[in-house]
Design an enzyme around this catalytic site. Structure first.
Site, PDB file in Angstrom:
ATOM      1  N   CYS A   1      36.155  40.564  48.594  1.00 15.63           N
ATOM      2  CA  CYS A   1      34.960  41.400  48.725  1.00 15.63           C
ATOM      3  C   CYS A   1      35.418  42.856  48.662  1.00 15.63           C
ATOM      4  O   CYS A   1      36.576  43.131  48.339  1.00 15.63           O
ATOM      5  CB  CYS A   1      34.170  41.085  49.996  1.00 15.63           C
TER       6      CYS A   1
ATOM      7  N   CYS B   1      32.607  42.637  44.834  1.00 18.09           N
ATOM      8  CA  CYS B   1      33.652  43.554  44.377  1.00 18.09           C
ATOM      9  C   CYS B   1      33.493  43.921  42.907  1.00 18.09           C
ATOM     10  O   CYS B   1      34.346  44.570  42.318  1.00 18.09           O
ATOM     11  CB  CYS B   1      35.042  42.983  44.648  1.00 18.09           C
TER      12      CYS B   1
ATOM     13  N   CYS C   1      37.817  42.863  39.824  1.00 21.11           N
ATOM     14  CA  CYS C   1      38.690  41.707  39.984  1.00 21.11           C
ATOM     15  C   CYS C   1      39.458  41.410  38.699  1.00 21.11           C
ATOM     16  O   CYS C   1      38.897  41.465  37.603  1.00 21.11           O
ATOM     17  CB  CYS C   1      37.867  40.489  40.384  1.00 21.11           C
TER      18      CYS C   1
END
Length: 220
Positions: free
Chosen positions: A94, A168, A172
């Site tokens: 997150c 997020c 990533c």
């Protein structure tokens, strides 16, 4: 041994220097035959640097650096084929690694036991895990008070079989062959305990579903 304690942004006490060198020795023993001293010290140094500017954790810096370095080295060992035990690895991500991903990690490890492995991380790690999230998990008999916000690293993402993201965004890292899921779950940051409980319960439902999909029976 290389000076693994030097950092331009924070004074390092003698006790911390001793603790870091002791950590390097422990890691070298744990990964003996897999990684040499140079690799161990490099991972400990970079792990130390991740937390060195957070004044509130100064007293725990050597411990955090060692724990994070150990996780990263274990991940690297999986990526490079030094350690494969057949257990699925799940990574929960997150933004701040202070609420959602920590609660997911807590549920996963509590329910899976030693049948699977879980890690967590954040794109912009906070200073501490949300007190409300910690309290909400305590109500369920799960202690996440000793967890700490941390970033994710290349080897940790590459080692995961499943990467679960929660807010997020596009930050990533994407690797072929890895299963990615995005969970739309509210951020508990700044919320009181009563408002965090529904978020906690939604995360538990999703974790239980994931365990079922991975054919990992929940122990509770």
């Amino acid at each position: 041994m290389t000076d693994i304690t030097a950092h331009p942004l924070q004074e390092i006490t003698l006790d911390q220097q001793v603790a870091l060198h002791t950590a390097a020795t422990r890691l070298a023993e744990e990964f003996d035959g897999i990684y040499g001293t140079e690799t161990i010290e490099r991972f400990l140094q970079t792990s130390h640097d991740q937390f060195a500017t957070a004044a509130s954790i100064a007293n725990f810096l050597p411990l955090l650096a060692e724990r994070f370095a150990r996780q990263r080295l274990r991940a690297l060992a999986r990526v490079e084929g030094h350690h494969r035990d057949g257990r699925p690895v799940v990574l929960f991500l997150c933004t701040h690694n202070a609420g959602r991903s920590q609660m997911a990690l807590g549920f996963f490890t509590h329910l899976a036991g030693d049948q699977a492995i879980a890690w967590s991380g954040g794109s912009e790690p906070g200073i501490e895990v949300s007190p409300s999230a910690t309290a909400a998990m305590t109500e369920r008999g799960i202690d996440i008070s000793e967890e700490f916000p941390k970033p994710w690293t290349d080897e940790v993402v590459r080692a995961a079989d499943v990467v679960v993201t929660m807010g997020c965004g596009d930050l990533c890292l994407i690797f072929p062959g890895t299963r990615y899921e995005n969970w739309t779950v509210d951020d508990p940051a700044g919320l009181d305990l009563a408002d965090v409980r529904p978020i906690r319960d939604e995360i538990e439902r999703r974790v239980r579903r994931l365990l079922d999909e991975l054919n990992v029976p929940a122990t509770r």
